[in-house]
Design an enzyme around this catalytic site. Sequence first.
Site, PDB file in Angstrom:
ATOM      1  N   ASP A  47       0.787  -1.315   0.010  1.00  0.00           N
ATOM      2  CA  ASP A  47      -0.007   0.209  -0.018  1.00  0.00           C
ATOM      3  C   ASP A  47       0.827   1.273  -0.048  1.00  0.00           C
ATOM      4  OD1 ASP A  47       0.970  -0.549   2.581  1.00  0.00           O
ATOM      5  OD2 ASP A  47      -1.048  -0.164   3.606  1.00  0.00           O
ATOM      6  N   HIS A 249      25.902   7.400 -16.107  1.00  0.00           N
ATOM      7  CA  HIS A 249      24.836   7.371 -15.260  1.00  0.00           C
ATOM      8  C   HIS A 249      24.733   6.453 -14.048  1.00  0.00           C
ATOM      9  CE1 HIS A 249      21.934   8.943 -18.703  1.00  0.00           C
ATOM     10  NE2 HIS A 249      22.852   9.988 -18.178  1.00  0.00           N
ATOM     11  N   ASP A 266      27.047  14.753 -10.341  1.00  0.00           N
ATOM     12  CA  ASP A 266      25.946  15.430 -11.266  1.00  0.00           C
ATOM     13  C   ASP A 266      24.666  15.322 -10.745  1.00  0.00           C
ATOM     14  OD1 ASP A 266      24.279  15.985 -13.478  1.00  0.00           O
ATOM     15  OD2 ASP A 266      25.026  14.622 -14.880  1.00  0.00           O
ATOM     16  N   ASP A 277      20.757  21.506 -12.768  1.00  0.00           N
ATOM     17  CA  ASP A 277      21.570  20.391 -13.463  1.00  0.00           C
ATOM     18  C   ASP A 277      23.019  20.849 -13.431  1.00  0.00           C
ATOM     19  OD1 ASP A 277      22.499  18.344 -14.585  1.00  0.00           O
ATOM     20  OD2 ASP A 277      21.266  18.529 -16.482  1.00  0.00           O
ATOM     21  N   HIS A 356      29.095  11.628 -25.286  1.00  0.00           N
ATOM     22  CA  HIS A 356      27.589  12.463 -25.172  1.00  0.00           C
ATOM     23  C   HIS A 356      27.733  13.669 -25.862  1.00  0.00           C
ATOM     24  CE1 HIS A 356      28.861  14.630 -21.785  1.00  0.00           C
ATOM     25  NE2 HIS A 356      29.544  13.778 -21.422  1.00  0.00           N
ATOM     26  N   HIS A 360      21.630  19.709 -23.438  1.00  0.00           N
ATOM     27  CA  HIS A 360      20.025  19.539 -23.500  1.00  0.00           C
ATOM     28  C   HIS A 360      19.456  20.774 -22.919  1.00  0.00           C
ATOM     29  CE1 HIS A 360      20.011  18.586 -19.316  1.00  0.00           C
ATOM     30  NE2 HIS A 360      21.069  17.664 -19.326  1.00  0.00           N
ATOM     31  N   HIS A 367      15.627  16.796 -18.724  1.00  0.00           N
ATOM     32  CA  HIS A 367      16.088  16.671 -20.083  1.00  0.00           C
ATOM     33  C   HIS A 367      14.709  17.352 -20.803  1.00  0.00           C
ATOM     34  CE1 HIS A 367      19.338  13.497 -20.121  1.00  0.00           C
ATOM     35  NE2 HIS A 367      19.698  14.554 -19.405  1.00  0.00           N
ATOM     36  N   GLU A 390      27.658  20.869 -20.759  1.00  0.00           N
ATOM     37  CA  GLU A 390      28.461  19.958 -20.048  1.00  0.00           C
ATOM     38  C   GLU A 390      29.378  19.147 -20.993  1.00  0.00           C
ATOM     39  OE1 GLU A 390      25.552  16.731 -18.823  1.00  0.00           O
ATOM     40  OE2 GLU A 390      24.157  17.711 -19.872  1.00  0.00           O
ATOM     41  N   TYR A 394      36.429  11.082 -20.519  1.00  0.00           N
ATOM     42  CA  TYR A 394      36.437   9.865 -19.727  1.00  0.00           C
ATOM     43  C   TYR A 394      37.549   8.943 -20.274  1.00  0.00           C
ATOM     44  CZ  TYR A 394      32.023  12.296 -19.347  1.00  0.00           C
ATOM     45  OH  TYR A 394      30.926  13.264 -19.207  1.00  0.00           O
ATOM     46  N   ARG A 412      33.530  15.906 -15.812  1.00  0.00           N
ATOM     47  CA  ARG A 412      32.441  16.476 -16.674  1.00  0.00           C
ATOM     48  C   ARG A 412      32.373  17.749 -15.925  1.00  0.00           C
ATOM     49  NH1 ARG A 412      29.261  12.653 -16.918  1.00  0.00           N
ATOM     50  NH2 ARG A 412      27.630  12.994 -15.479  1.00  0.00           N
ATOM     51  N   GLU A 414      29.821  21.084 -15.773  1.00  0.00           N
ATOM     52  CA  GLU A 414      28.215  21.432 -16.502  1.00  0.00           C
ATOM     53  C   GLU A 414      27.712  22.611 -15.900  1.00  0.00           C
ATOM     54  OE1 GLU A 414      25.044  18.393 -15.553  1.00  0.00           O
ATOM     55  OE2 GLU A 414      23.793  19.236 -17.274  1.00  0.00           O
TER      56      GLU A 414
HETATM   57 MN    MN Z   1      22.561  17.419 -17.637  1.00  0.00          MN
END
Ligand code: MN
Length: 448
Positions: A47, A249, A266, A277, A356, A360, A367, A390, A394, A412, A414
């Site tokens: 529940d 991620h 991040d 972000d 990447h 964005h 995003h 960003e 790597y 990174r 950003e």
């Molecule tokens: Mn971002």
Amino acid sequence: MISDVSHLDHADDLAGPARRRAALAAVLGRDGIAVLAATPERNRNNDVDYPYRANSDFRYLTGFVEPSAIAVLAPGAEIGEYIVFCRERDPAAETWIGKRAGTEGVAREYGADAAFPIDEFEARIGDLLARRKTLYTTQGINPEFETQLLARLNGLRARGRHAEPPETIVSLNSVVHEMRLIKDADEIALMRQAAATSAAGHIAAMQAAEPGVMEYQLEATLHYVYGLAGMHWAYPTIVGAGANGCILHYIENAAPLADGDLVLIDSGAEYRGYAGDITRTFPANGRFSDVQRRLYDIVLAANEAGIAACTVGAPASAPHQAALAVLVDGLIALGFVTGDRQTVIENERYKPFFMHGTSHWLGMDVHDVGAYKKDGEWRPLAAGMVLTIEPGLYVPPGSEGIDEAYWGIGIRVEDDVVITDDGPEVLTGDVPKTPDRIEALMASNARS
Ligand SMILES: [Mn+2]
């Protein structure tokens, strides 16, 4: 830093949704009708449901954040243009789960011209659809509702011409997403607050970092700062120490910070539905090594080049192209790739180290929505658009042909940028990003 976070008012400003409904009504005209439903609640176990978050399109147009709600915009309808179906008040449910606006509250406080219990939607939607030519509705937001609505429409059609239901169905997504792409001054004010609290979280995490601290403890530090400001994370926080920073991620956040690691965080706070972000990368022990600084300076220069390219009229791809040129020059100088800049870019030889995009859109969704291209062409940046910058580099362990000294470094940097007629406005400048400023901040850490 914590003491200066003031108590914030959580209620949405409802003038914004009213303005947006008026703009949407102008698109619909007297022949059109828009129907959209709140996203369904999702069960976690038994529940216990997941904390509810209204879908962004619905909140954008209504300011109403309860589940089990349907909004109808029907210009010229006899019962009123803006009609809401929602849960009725229920003392027992409100005792257990929380307050509801109810139909009266929706009419009184949220500007609905008419409000009905959600159970009455089926009975009333037929009349609302009659003699409208075009139905605008969401796609993929509440699939069960969307399927039922189309079945209802087909049922009306089968009944013959007296019902005269809409013949054309148009996705509401693209209309609303185009609106959401350009933020007004009120929205940007909310985004400044989300960015400021996100920045405070990152500063607190840098100050809490030292070898032996766990990644999840830095995550907790960020979320504590967000919570004190009455905010919530906008997306699951990424804290990657050492080689974990190379996993884009990574959200396990379960490893300890080792002496000599870089830490990539991040994370962003969400304020009244608007996301911050930010990514920063800093040394666990407070001092960049020469090798780390060499890579870091390239990423930082790419970040700054990307921000400088955020000008009105430039194609939306310009920040990426600007950042990429700097990254590629850096990779060539390091000997990570061979060839001239153009060849390396054309053959995507940089991709093992930067896989990447640079940007964005940012808004109610981290995003955020809105098309990047129109008719196959990158659209021009316009005042009121908000995007991230960003770039990253790597070098996962085992990278072939790369000096082992670089293995396990993920970086990174950003920032969140508003496009304005006066040039880029960086919302996230409060968090240090030059190595000297990061080291200075961390040198003041309360370590004993
Ligand atoms: Mn971002």
